[in-house]
Design an enzyme around this catalytic site. Sequence first.
Site, PDB file in Angstrom:
ATOM      1  N   ARG A 115      38.899  37.184  34.797  1.00 31.81           N
ATOM      2  CA  ARG A 115      39.779  35.961  34.632  1.00 31.81           C
ATOM      3  C   ARG A 115      39.910  34.453  34.516  1.00 31.81           C
ATOM      4  O   ARG A 115      39.225  34.041  35.339  1.00 31.81           O
ATOM      5  CB  ARG A 115      40.990  35.976  35.681  1.00 31.81           C
ATOM      6  CG  ARG A 115      42.175  36.125  35.437  1.00 31.81           C
ATOM      7  CD  ARG A 115      43.480  35.625  36.975  1.00 31.81           C
ATOM      8  NE  ARG A 115      44.098  35.052  36.028  1.00 31.81           N
ATOM      9  CZ  ARG A 115      44.476  34.285  37.387  1.00 31.81           C
ATOM     10  NH1 ARG A 115      45.091  35.202  38.073  1.00 31.81           N
ATOM     11  NH2 ARG A 115      46.483  33.786  37.443  1.00 31.81           N
ATOM     12  N   ASP A 172      44.009  32.435  31.187  1.00 33.70           N
ATOM     13  CA  ASP A 172      45.342  32.289  31.263  1.00 33.70           C
ATOM     14  C   ASP A 172      46.081  31.628  30.447  1.00 33.70           C
ATOM     15  O   ASP A 172      46.914  31.028  30.676  1.00 33.70           O
ATOM     16  CB  ASP A 172      45.286  32.113  33.207  1.00 33.70           C
ATOM     17  CG  ASP A 172      46.114  33.364  33.223  1.00 33.70           C
ATOM     18  OD1 ASP A 172      46.483  34.082  33.213  1.00 33.70           O
ATOM     19  OD2 ASP A 172      45.645  33.177  35.259  1.00 33.70           O
ATOM     20  N   GLY A 352      54.071  40.067  42.958  1.00 35.61           N
ATOM     21  CA  GLY A 352      54.689  39.774  43.963  1.00 35.61           C
ATOM     22  C   GLY A 352      55.935  40.549  44.635  1.00 35.61           C
ATOM     23  O   GLY A 352      56.241  40.998  44.919  1.00 35.61           O
ATOM     24  N   ILE A 353      56.213  38.870  44.755  1.00 30.07           N
ATOM     25  CA  ILE A 353      57.822  38.828  44.800  1.00 30.07           C
ATOM     26  C   ILE A 353      58.773  38.990  44.120  1.00 30.07           C
ATOM     27  O   ILE A 353      59.779  39.789  44.484  1.00 30.07           O
ATOM     28  CB  ILE A 353      57.841  37.617  45.658  1.00 30.07           C
ATOM     29  CG1 ILE A 353      57.129  36.730  46.344  1.00 30.07           C
ATOM     30  CG2 ILE A 353      59.741  36.524  45.260  1.00 30.07           C
ATOM     31  CD1 ILE A 353      56.585  35.842  46.516  1.00 30.07           C
TER      32      ILE A 353
END
Length: 433
Positions: A115, A172, A352-353
Site C-alpha cells: 500500500r 491510495d 475502525g470508528i
Amino acid sequence: MSAARPTPIEAAVAGSNGHATLDAAREPILVLHCGSSSIKFALFDADALPLTRRPLWAGKVDGIGTASPCLVEADVEPAALALDDEKPYHDALQAVRACVQQRAGGRLPSVVAHRVVHGGSKYTEPVRIDRSVLAELKDLIPLAPLHQPYALQAIEILLAEAPGLPQVACFDTAFHGTLPLVEQMLPLPYALWERGIRRYGFHGLSYEYMAIALAERHGDAARGRTIVAHLGSGASLCAMHRLQSVATTMGFSALDGLMMGTRCGSIDPGVLLHLIETEGLGVEQLTHLLYHESGLLGVSGMSSSPQPLLAAEATNPRARAALELYARRVVREIGALTAVLGGLDMLAFTAGIGEHSAVLRERICGALDWLGVSIDDAANRANASTISSRLGRVRVAVEPTNEEWIAASHAQRVIRSVAVDAPRATAYATLSS
C-alpha cells in the site's frame, strides 16, 4: 561443532509459532502496509480465482522505534522483538519475512503488494516496481511525509535483498482519478497546478473495496448518490456516483478534511501563518503539531481514540468538546458532499470508528435527520450491515473495509498479466528475427 544460535528475531518468530504452516497457498501473495511504527502484513492464496477475501493469515510488527517492539498475530500471544537501534525498520521487515516463510513452509511469496499512499498524477493504476518507479515515488515524499517514506523503505530493502521477488505498488490516490477537474483544482496561481499542487484524495484502497462490497450487498441503492465515511485514526469522506469518486474531503495531503485522531483536518491557513510569524514555529515544529498533536488528542489532551473520551465526557469538558467537534466536522462535510451530489441515497460507515462506534454513528446520523437520515437503535448497537430505519429516506450501512484484499487482487492481476504477456513477447521476438 555446535549449531549456530538463533538470532533474536528468529527466536521471537519461532516462539510465536502457534499455528501450522499454510498448505493452501503454494506461492502466497504477501501484502504489506508500512507505517512509521508498525508493519501490517497478510497472506493470500495466489492460486485462488477469484481471490479469497479472507487472508490465510495476518499479523503485524508493532512498536518499531520504541523500547518494546513486538510481533503480533491473530490468536497468538505477542512475541517481543529485539530490533537494532540503528536500523529498526530493516530488522522489523526481516522479522516479517522470517515469519512469512515459516508460516508458508519455507516458500517465498509469489509477489509482494505494497500500500503506497501517494501515486501523484502519473500513477493511477497499480504498477510493478523497479528502480525507476521507486525513484519517481521518492519524489512524492514531500506530498505525504507521514506515510510515503516507510512503504518505499520496505520496497527498497526488498529490491536490494530479493531482487527477483516481484513487487507491486497499489496507490491510495488512484481511486480518485475519476474526480472532475473542478474537484482537483485549488484556488491558487495556475503555475502551482502545473507543478502538481492539486487535490488528490486518499483512502482509495478502502473506497475501492466499498464500491465493490456495497454494490454486492445493496445493489442499485449503492450505485446512486452515495457517501462513504472512512472513520479511523485517519478519516475522510468520499462522494460516489455510479460507484466512482466524484468528490472527497482529503485533498493535497492526508491532513485535509475531517478532524482525525491526531491530525487537524481542514484549517484556516491564517492560523498557520500566525503560528509561524507570531509563535515562531519552524517547519518541523508545525508539521509535528499538525500531524501528531492535533485532532481528538489535541483538543481533549487525553486520547486520540474516541472510546476513552466517551467514557470521560460526562465529567471532562475537553473530552466532550473534542467529541462534539469531531461529529460536527463529519456532519458539516456530509452536508457539503450531499450538495455536490445533488442529494443522498446511501450513507455508509467503515474503518475502525465507523464500523464499531455505535455512539458516534448515532450522533452523526441524528444531526442529519433533516436529510432523511434515520437509524434503527437496535441495528446500530449491533453494528448491523443496514442500520437505517423504515422511516428514513436514506439507506445507512455499516460495511467492514478490506484494503489488504484490494491490494492482493491488484498484485495478482499485475503478475498474471506479465505472465501472459511474456510468452507473447517471446513469440513476437521469434517471428521478428
